[in-house]
Design an enzyme around this catalytic site. Structure first.
Site, PDB file in Angstrom:
ATOM      1  N   ASP A  98       0.806  -1.222   0.000  1.00 31.40           N
ATOM      2  CA  ASP A  98       0.000   0.000   0.000  1.00 31.40           C
ATOM      3  C   ASP A  98       0.843   1.278   0.000  1.00 31.40           C
ATOM      4  O   ASP A  98       2.011   1.274   0.404  1.00 31.40           O
ATOM      5  CB  ASP A  98      -0.906   0.030   1.233  1.00 31.40           C
ATOM      6  CG  ASP A  98      -2.118  -0.873   1.096  1.00 31.40           C
ATOM      7  OD1 ASP A  98      -2.149  -1.677   0.153  1.00 31.40           O
ATOM      8  OD2 ASP A  98      -3.016  -0.774   1.952  1.00 31.40           O
ATOM      9  N   ASP A  99       0.167   2.355  -0.408  1.00 34.55           N
ATOM     10  CA  ASP A  99       0.589   3.754  -0.240  1.00 34.55           C
ATOM     11  C   ASP A  99       1.597   4.251  -1.254  1.00 34.55           C
ATOM     12  O   ASP A  99       1.947   5.438  -1.240  1.00 34.55           O
ATOM     13  CB  ASP A  99       1.151   4.014   1.164  1.00 34.55           C
ATOM     14  CG  ASP A  99       0.155   3.718   2.265  1.00 34.55           C
ATOM     15  OD1 ASP A  99      -1.026   3.500   1.954  1.00 34.55           O
ATOM     16  OD2 ASP A  99       0.567   3.686   3.448  1.00 34.55           O
ATOM     17  N   HIS A 149      -6.100   3.317  -4.137  1.00 32.35           N
ATOM     18  CA  HIS A 149      -6.013   3.536  -2.685  1.00 32.35           C
ATOM     19  C   HIS A 149      -6.289   5.006  -2.339  1.00 32.35           C
ATOM     20  O   HIS A 149      -5.759   5.512  -1.351  1.00 32.35           O
ATOM     21  CB  HIS A 149      -4.630   3.115  -2.191  1.00 32.35           C
ATOM     22  CG  HIS A 149      -4.543   2.835  -0.717  1.00 32.35           C
ATOM     23  ND1 HIS A 149      -5.541   2.187  -0.013  1.00 32.35           N
ATOM     24  CD2 HIS A 149      -3.571   3.115   0.197  1.00 32.35           C
ATOM     25  CE1 HIS A 149      -5.180   2.076   1.253  1.00 32.35           C
ATOM     26  NE2 HIS A 149      -3.996   2.641   1.418  1.00 32.35           N
ATOM     27  N   HIS A 153      -4.942   9.471   0.658  1.00 32.22           N
ATOM     28  CA  HIS A 153      -5.018   8.600   1.826  1.00 32.22           C
ATOM     29  C   HIS A 153      -5.809   9.219   2.984  1.00 32.22           C
ATOM     30  O   HIS A 153      -5.370   9.189   4.140  1.00 32.22           O
ATOM     31  CB  HIS A 153      -3.601   8.239   2.294  1.00 32.22           C
ATOM     32  CG  HIS A 153      -3.530   6.958   3.056  1.00 32.22           C
ATOM     33  ND1 HIS A 153      -3.766   6.873   4.426  1.00 32.22           N
ATOM     34  CD2 HIS A 153      -3.251   5.688   2.660  1.00 32.22           C
ATOM     35  CE1 HIS A 153      -3.618   5.631   4.828  1.00 32.22           C
ATOM     36  NE2 HIS A 153      -3.310   4.878   3.778  1.00 32.22           N
ATOM     37  N   HIS A 243       3.610  -2.548   3.149  1.00 32.10           N
ATOM     38  CA  HIS A 243       3.685  -1.194   2.601  1.00 32.10           C
ATOM     39  C   HIS A 243       5.010  -0.998   1.854  1.00 32.10           C
ATOM     40  O   HIS A 243       6.050  -1.527   2.273  1.00 32.10           O
ATOM     41  CB  HIS A 243       3.570  -0.148   3.714  1.00 32.10           C
ATOM     42  CG  HIS A 243       2.237  -0.150   4.403  1.00 32.10           C
ATOM     43  ND1 HIS A 243       1.907  -1.083   5.375  1.00 32.10           N
ATOM     44  CD2 HIS A 243       1.151   0.650   4.247  1.00 32.10           C
ATOM     45  CE1 HIS A 243       0.668  -0.852   5.792  1.00 32.10           C
ATOM     46  NE2 HIS A 243       0.191   0.188   5.132  1.00 32.10           N
TER      47      HIS A 243
END
Length: 278
Positions: A98-99, A149, A153, A243
């Site tokens: 993620d991210d 995503h 965020h 991540h």
């Protein structure tokens, strides 16, 4: 001699008239050179005269009668909860990151996955993706799946529907531009879902995917701890959350290099999900 010539000319005229009549009935007349078709003769006026039929429209278009019936594309199901596990045969697992993408850590993750010929999922944030489109292009080239995503965020449950849609739409557009196609998966930041998030994601053609095993690598607990959490949670159908951005992810990279070969040696098949199986 002259009489024979007259008879031959008469036979030729009769034969020619018969040929013209047959061609007129068929609706086509080809010149002797075979190059340009001539227009059919117009029938004489009278009780027996009929209008020349125009070619049917279907003759000018490819036939489609033998193909499957055309149907509208199926809409994505609006779920009430995110998907936590993926179906599959045998010991199949899914790794997700993620991210990102982050130019410091994402290339190292991709290098490790390529070394073991493994595909993974990357849930990217639009504000990161727009600055690192080359990494999304690499993900596409190497067979990885890119998911949405959101743009920045945020905690979606505190946003209006218009703000949620903007977060998702802008990110999908960047992904399509850099990756080559719109994302089919999305993940809510912090795992915060509500009805609006599910509905808008479905309207944009995406399925909600959460996770089964949280490595909690974002807390930087140490490489050994991350490896232990993932190996302990390994099981058929699990989705692992890690991540590749959002801070110092050197521990995440180091952990991947250790647990991935161990999972493969244990008989696990690390792959990406397919929508038709969900």
């Amino acid at each position: 001699m002259q009489k024979d010539q007259l008879l031959n000319r008469r036979r030729a005229l009769i034969t020619g008239a018969a040929v013209l009549g047959a061609a007129g009935t068929a609706g086509v007349l080809v010149t002797s050179g075979g190059e340009t078709p001539a227009r059919p003769a117009v029938p004489a006026a009278g009780a027996q005269a009929r209008r020349a039929l125009r070619p049917s429209a279907y003759r000018l278009q490819p036939l489609t009668g033998y193909g499957p019936p055309r149907t509208a594309p199926a809409r994505t199901l609006v779920r009430r909860a995110p998907i936590l596990r993926v179906p599959g045969r045998g010991r199949t697992m899914v790794l997700t990151f993620d991210d990102g993408p982050d130019p410091r850590y994402t290339p190292q993750v991709l290098d490790t996955l390529a070394h073991y010929d493994v595909r993974a999922m990357f849930f990217v944030c639009g504000e990161m993706a727009v600055r690192n489109k080359d990494l999304l292009a690499r993900m596409a080239d190497e067979g990885h799946v890119v998911g949405n995503h959101t743009w920045s965020h945020p905690l979606l449950t505190r946003l209006s529907r218009a703000q949620i849609r903007s977060q998702m739409t802008r990110t999908s557009e960047v992904i399509e531009d850099a990756y080559g196609e719109r994302p089919q998966w999305f993940r809510a930041p912090y795992g915060a879902w509500n009805r609006a998030v599910f509905q808008i994601g479905a309207e944009l053609g995406m399925e909600p995917l959460a996770w089964t095993v949280d490595s909690r690598d974002w807390t930087t607990p140490g490489t050994r701890t991350i490896v232990g959490r993932i190996e302990k949670g390994a099981a058929p159908g699990v989705v692992v959350l890690s991540h590749d951005a959002g801070g110092d992810r050197s521990q995440s990279v180091g952990a991947l290099r250790r647990y991935l070969p161990q999972l493969l040696d244990s008989g696990y098949h690390v792959s990406v999900p397919r929508r038709r199986l969900m």
